[in-house]
Write an enzyme that holds these catalytic residues in place. Structure first.
Site, mmCIF file in Angstrom:
data_model
loop_
_atom_site.group_PDB
_atom_site.id
_atom_site.type_symbol
_atom_site.label_atom_id
_atom_site.label_comp_id
_atom_site.label_asym_id
_atom_site.label_seq_id
_atom_site.Cartn_x
_atom_site.Cartn_y
_atom_site.Cartn_z
ATOM 1 C CB SER A 45 21.247 -51.703 7.419
ATOM 2 O OG SER A 45 20.531 -52.625 8.194
ATOM 3 C CE LYS A 94 20.626 -55.234 6.495
ATOM 4 N NZ LYS A 94 19.249 -54.774 6.762
ATOM 5 C CE1 TYR A 138 22.025 -58.410 8.287
ATOM 6 C CE2 TYR A 138 21.359 -58.913 10.538
ATOM 7 C CZ TYR A 138 21.270 -58.128 9.411
ATOM 8 O OH TYR A 138 20.427 -57.039 9.410
ATOM 9 C CE1 TYR A 189 16.411 -52.007 5.227
ATOM 10 C CE2 TYR A 189 16.601 -50.103 6.635
ATOM 11 C CZ TYR A 189 17.119 -51.237 6.116
ATOM 12 O OH TYR A 189 18.374 -51.631 6.496
ATOM 13 C CB VAL A 240 19.428 -49.365 13.337
ATOM 14 C CG1 VAL A 240 18.185 -49.659 12.518
ATOM 15 C CG2 VAL A 240 20.270 -50.607 13.579
#
Ligand code: GLN
Length: 307
Positions: free
Chosen positions: A67, A70, A191, A243, A261
């Site tokens: 992530s 991102k 993705y 998050y 992760v």
């Protein structure tokens, strides 16, 4: 915000302080290739806006960026279509896990922010308008900033794609609302491939350096993001980057940060430096346990904090 201690000494101290925290988390179990990563690895790198680098442990070992990519995908989308991104994605912390589904239906297909999976899938959809392979675009952008040739780990990409049922559900739900406009499977595939970009702590610290230098990369001597956008990216990192643990993370670390992760974490000290850390065991929010402790010790030892 004052750094009065040597970064090399700080890194050496952190490497000792984090030792008791190994074994408290687990590698990402839902991506088979990541589940099997040796959990006893730890690397940390600091890159200052003057171009100085400090590193310890496995700072030059490649890991799955997941992530953390991102952030760079969002930077590319904002650089290409600007505020139009915000017609598809929100800017609020979600308070829910990164792959949560039902909030999305309640909120009519608009993801809370660009860092949860739904938001990142929407960003991938935007990038698909500009590139046939957004994953390669993100990989090359990170590589250009990190002064490195980065790879996509095909085994990790396939492993995640085979188990990406939740991300498929998210993408299909957004397709039904019109938040994404391309074939849902194509978006999920791009993705997952983007998430499988591999990077080292040193490369990651370099790649995020424009966020600490008002948008300028001192390494490649180029303006990457306008200054105002840089501040906004840091604001999103601080409020959404980790998050549903973002509040406690800010309380502990106090720096705009992004987790992945794969066990990586990157933290920005505006006008000063970027710190990247990697240790594969995760807490239940998908954040590296040892990495979060390392950043907490870092901000305590250096007094570097935006808060
Ligand atoms: N590829 C992972 C997923 O979609 C990324 C999650 C993360 O790093 N938080 O589940």
């Amino acid at each position: 915000m004052k750094q009065v201690v040597s970064f090399d000494d700080v890194l050496a101290e952190i490497a000792v302080l984090v030792r008791p925290h190994f074994g408290k988390g687990r590698t990402a179990q839902y991506i088979p290739q990541l589940a099997g990563v040796n959990p006893n690895q730890f690397g940390m790198a600091i890159c200052t806006i003057k171009g100085e680098e400090h590193a310890i442990g496995d700072a030059d070992v490649s890991f799955s960026a997941q992530s953390i990519t991102k952030l760079f995908a969002l930077g590319l989308a904002l650089n290409s279509i600007g505020d139009e991104v915000w017609t598809r994605v929100g800017k609020e912390p979600s308070g829910t896990p990164f792959n949560y589904l039902s909030q999305l239906e309640h909120e009519e297909g608009i993801p809370r922010n660009p860092f949860i999976n739904a938001g990142a899938l929407a960003v991938t959809d935007i990038l698909l308008n500009h590139a046939a392979e957004p994953d390669a675009l993100v990989r090359d952008f990170m590589g250009m900033l990190g002064v490195a040739h980065l790879a996509i780990d095909e085994d990790v990409a396939v492993s995640e794609l085979e188990t990406a049922h939740k991300n498929r559900a998210i993408a299909n739900l957004m397709r039904s609302f019109g938040t994404i406009t391309h074939d849902a499977e194509a978006v999920v595939e791009a993705y997952c491939r983007q998430c499988a970009v591999t990077v080292t702590c040193r490369q990651l610290a370099r790649a995020a350096l424009p966020l600490a230098a008002r948008g300028f990369s001192p390494l490649i001597e180029e303006t990457i993001f306008p200054e105002r956008l840089t501040r906004r990216l840091n604001a999103l990192l601080l409020t959404c980057g980790t998050y549903d643990s973002v509040g406690s993370f800010a309380y502990r670390v106090g720096l705009p940060s992004k987790s992945g992760v794969g066990g990586g974490l990157v933290a920005v000290i505006p006008d000063h430096a970027v710190v990247a850390v990697w240790a594969p065991e995760l807490d239940r929010f998908g954040t590296s346990v040892v990495g979060a402790y390392a950043l907490e010790y870092f901000s305590q030892l250096t007094n570097c904090s935006v808060l």
